[in-house]
Design a protein around this motif. Structure first.
Motif, PDB file in Angstrom:
ATOM      1  N   LEU A  82       0.747  -1.397  -0.252  1.00  0.00           N
ATOM      2  CA  LEU A  82      -0.029  -0.055  -0.159  1.00  0.00           C
ATOM      3  C   LEU A  82       1.049   1.335  -0.040  1.00  0.00           C
ATOM      4  O   LEU A  82       0.436   2.373  -0.288  1.00  0.00           O
ATOM      5  N   GLY A  83       2.099   1.197   0.374  1.00  0.00           N
ATOM      6  CA  GLY A  83       2.820   2.362   0.349  1.00  0.00           C
ATOM      7  C   GLY A  83       3.712   2.695  -0.995  1.00  0.00           C
ATOM      8  O   GLY A  83       3.258   2.205  -1.856  1.00  0.00           O
ATOM      9  N   ARG A  84       4.141   4.150  -0.902  1.00  0.00           N
ATOM     10  CA  ARG A  84       4.752   4.447  -1.992  1.00  0.00           C
ATOM     11  C   ARG A  84       6.102   3.870  -2.274  1.00  0.00           C
ATOM     12  O   ARG A  84       6.868   3.450  -1.296  1.00  0.00           O
ATOM     13  N   THR A  85       6.255   3.828  -3.516  1.00  0.00           N
ATOM     14  CA  THR A  85       7.463   3.066  -3.869  1.00  0.00           C
ATOM     15  C   THR A  85       8.279   3.779  -5.132  1.00  0.00           C
ATOM     16  O   THR A  85       7.627   4.807  -5.574  1.00  0.00           O
ATOM     17  N   ASN A  86       9.156   3.299  -5.859  1.00  0.00           N
ATOM     18  CA  ASN A  86       9.861   3.853  -6.868  1.00  0.00           C
ATOM     19  C   ASN A  86       9.276   3.065  -8.146  1.00  0.00           C
ATOM     20  O   ASN A  86       9.767   3.048  -9.227  1.00  0.00           O
ATOM     21  N   TYR A  87       8.185   2.563  -8.050  1.00  0.00           N
ATOM     22  CA  TYR A  87       7.326   2.012  -9.527  1.00  0.00           C
ATOM     23  C   TYR A  87       6.962   3.365 -10.415  1.00  0.00           C
ATOM     24  O   TYR A  87       7.064   4.154  -9.946  1.00  0.00           O
ATOM     25  N   PRO A  88       7.215   2.753 -11.646  1.00  0.00           N
ATOM     26  CA  PRO A  88       6.855   3.736 -12.681  1.00  0.00           C
ATOM     27  C   PRO A  88       5.562   4.574 -12.614  1.00  0.00           C
ATOM     28  O   PRO A  88       5.540   5.666 -13.174  1.00  0.00           O
ATOM     29  N   ALA A  89       4.622   3.786 -11.925  1.00  0.00           N
ATOM     30  CA  ALA A  89       3.321   4.567 -11.709  1.00  0.00           C
ATOM     31  C   ALA A  89       3.222   4.526 -10.115  1.00  0.00           C
ATOM     32  O   ALA A  89       3.216   3.713  -9.437  1.00  0.00           O
ATOM     33  N   ASP A  90       2.653   5.805  -9.693  1.00  0.00           N
ATOM     34  CA  ASP A  90       2.301   6.059  -8.422  1.00  0.00           C
ATOM     35  C   ASP A  90       1.085   7.096  -8.084  1.00  0.00           C
ATOM     36  O   ASP A  90       1.028   7.786  -9.237  1.00  0.00           O
ATOM     37  N   LEU A  91       0.744   7.107  -6.884  1.00  0.00           N
ATOM     38  CA  LEU A  91      -0.427   8.151  -6.652  1.00  0.00           C
ATOM     39  C   LEU A  91      -0.195   8.443  -5.354  1.00  0.00           C
ATOM     40  O   LEU A  91       0.083   7.861  -4.607  1.00  0.00           O
ATOM     41  N   ASP A  92      -0.544   9.814  -5.086  1.00  0.00           N
ATOM     42  CA  ASP A  92      -0.571  10.333  -3.849  1.00  0.00           C
ATOM     43  C   ASP A  92      -1.788  11.333  -3.783  1.00  0.00           C
ATOM     44  O   ASP A  92      -2.177  11.987  -4.746  1.00  0.00           O
ATOM     45  N   ILE A  93      -2.208  11.472  -2.526  1.00  0.00           N
ATOM     46  CA  ILE A  93      -3.264  12.661  -2.188  1.00  0.00           C
ATOM     47  C   ILE A  93      -3.039  13.285  -0.867  1.00  0.00           C
ATOM     48  O   ILE A  93      -2.458  12.552   0.120  1.00  0.00           O
ATOM     49  N   ASP A  94      -2.904  14.610  -0.824  1.00  0.00           N
ATOM     50  CA  ASP A  94      -2.464  15.349   0.312  1.00  0.00           C
ATOM     51  C   ASP A  94      -3.775  15.229   1.077  1.00  0.00           C
ATOM     52  O   ASP A  94      -4.912  15.296   0.932  1.00  0.00           O
ATOM     53  N   TYR A  95      -3.298  14.960   2.342  1.00  0.00           N
ATOM     54  CA  TYR A  95      -4.417  14.784   3.541  1.00  0.00           C
ATOM     55  C   TYR A  95      -4.693  16.025   3.828  1.00  0.00           C
ATOM     56  O   TYR A  95      -4.283  17.038   4.360  1.00  0.00           O
TER      57      TYR A  95
END
Length: 483
Positions: A342-355
């Motif tokens: 579930l965590g952030r990685t160095n995968y070519p695709a990722d997603l993040d949302i500001d809390y």
């Protein structure tokens, strides 16, 4: 709470919750069924006409209770009621129930028809013709029937269901060929109400145990989900402010994906198979996502805050889903296998949302459905299936009905890009940028509908691998969600 303990709690909670929802839904359906009993307590089918050219119409084997069950059960299974009316106003009809073996012996060598199944919308019975040259004896005089009725007009039989293999037979009372009758079936049982009560109680107990375990597991994983982000998607830690140039504001939902420059031409043909473990895990994670979103709805309504650990867990579910989608069907942009995290990685695709530090308690009542209607229409156009229909024939009886299939706009564009890759060895960059813009739009809407931000998704197709920053237009207030 340790991460392994959180995973165990989440898995047990999801399992119990799914089981509880299934039991509760079954119990509610049974209770609704029991409350809707009419016509002397029977559940009845529609009256439909069945016509065959043979001497008898027989049902499929009625073995619901099962062979080998005791002849006398310690409870009343139920009562079956059958009604039959000859289609000929001057004719007489016979209807009877007998053991399967006895019916086979009675109709041995006789031309008769077996009803295999009934298809609806439109109504059409499917028959299997069994040839023969003998003429049957008059049915009413046979000793094999456990229940029967014969005569002109509407005939009715009732039979208390018992163990064994049974067959329903419909014939002309005078045993001539060419059977045409209007038939109706009804069923009544005293077991439905106690079964409904048992299912509801069991389902409620499973939910009472499962949902808290699920939420506790999600909270624990949310607390352990703060891995280091790649620079392109680096999100601020809780309590920090994003440092951006004056007048430049990035969207709080940041989706990125970078095309693998060395994509294998054929690898995309087997990625669906390779990603099956991810699909399996995501099925359960999306169930947990739905439950935690409901919990967050109440938390926002009463406190104005999205529980931070649940927020990070749900971001992790979206992140996991996006990586798998980027790998398989939403872009096909990399051959690197997605990580199980579930965590952030160095995968070519990722997603993040500001809390969000605070969310509107009023918007939570309407933003997931009413405010999203324009966007849902657009997302439906992007991800909805464009269908085509055709008709098929099933044997000599004619049309089965309309069938269809198709691809969504996003899937069609990805398929075009991958076919080009197959033949040229190159993934079209402009098409990839457009595909990323479509995915970015979908995930912004998804995050808003899941109550994770109050900023209304922009009607803007931001193309390219990275989330672009944009200049805040004059007179627009991003903070209050009006864009």
């Amino acid at each position: 709470m340790t991460k392994p303990a959180s995973i165990v709690m989440l898995v047990v909670g999801i399992t119990l919750s799914i089981f509880g929802f299934a039991l509760t839904a079954g119990g509610a359906a049974a209770a609704l069924l029991a409350s809707g009993q009419g016509d002397e307590g029977y559940f009845t089918s529609r009256t439909e006409r069945y016509t065959v050219a043979s001497y008898a119409l027989v049902s499929p084997q009625l073995d619901a209770i099962g062979e080998g069950t005791a002849e006398r059960l310690p409870f009343d299974v139920g009562t079956l009621r059958l009604r039959a009316t000859s289609a000929d106003p001057d004719g007489s009809v016979f209807i009877g129930i007998a053991p399967q073996g006895d019916v086979d012996a009675y109709l041995k060598g006789v031309h008769h028809t077996e009803l295999q199944e009934v298809k609806f919308q439109p109504f059409r019975p499917v028959y299997r013709d069994i040839p023969g040259s003998s003429t049957p004896a008059l049915p009413a005089g046979q000793p094999l029937w456990v229940a029967s009725a014969s005569g002109p007009g509407q005939q009715e039989l009732t039979w208390n269901i018992s163990a064994g293999n049974w067959t329903v037979v419909v014939m002309n009372a005078d045993a001539r060929d060419g059977v045409s009758a209007d038939l109706q079936a009804g069923f009544r049982s005293e077991l439905i109400k106690p079964a409904a009560t048992g299912l509801l109680l069991s389902g409620t107990l499973a939910l009472v145990l499962g949902v808290p375990l699920l939420v506790a597991g999600a909270i624990g994983l949310g607390r352990h989900g703060g891995a280091t982000a790649p620079a392109v998607l680096q999100a601020p830690l809780v309590g920090e402010q994003r440092q951006e140039p004056a007048g430049i504001i990035g969207h709080p939902v940041r989706l990125g994906g970078h095309l693998d420059p060395a994509l294998t031409r054929w690898m995309w043909l087997v990625k669906w198979f390779l990603a099956i473990p991810h699909f399996f895990v995501l099925f359960f994670l999306w169930f947990a996502f739905a439950v935690t979103t409901v919990v967050a709805w109440f938390a926002i309504l009463f406190t104005g805050h999205y529980p931070q650990s649940l927020f990070h867990f749900n971001v992790g579910v979206l992140r996991w889903n996006w990586r798998v989608a980027f790998y398989v069907y939403a872009a096909g942009g990399t051959d690197q296998y997605p990580p199980f995290t579930l965590g952030r990685t160095n995968y070519p695709a990722d997603l993040d949302i500001d809390y969000p530090p605070r969310l509107s308690r009023g918007l939570v009542l309407i933003k997931s459905w009413f405010l999203l209607i324009p966007h849902l229409l657009i997302v439906g156009a992007i991800t909805g299936t464009a269908t085509w229909a055709w008709r098929t024939n099933d044997g000599p009886a004619g049309v089965v009905g309309d069938r269809g299939g198709g691809l969504s706009l996003l899937a069609l564009l990805v398929l075009i890009a991958l076919v080009i890759l197959l033949f040229t060895g190159r993934y079209p960059q402009p098409l990839f940028a457009f595909i990323m813009g479509l995915n970015r739009w979908v995930y912004r809407v998804l995050a808003y509908g899941a109550l994770m931000r109050d900023e209304y998704p922009p009607f803007r197709l931001d193309q390219g691998p990275d989330e672009p920053d944009f200049v805040e237009p004059p007179g627009r207030n991003r903070r209050d969600g009006h864009l």
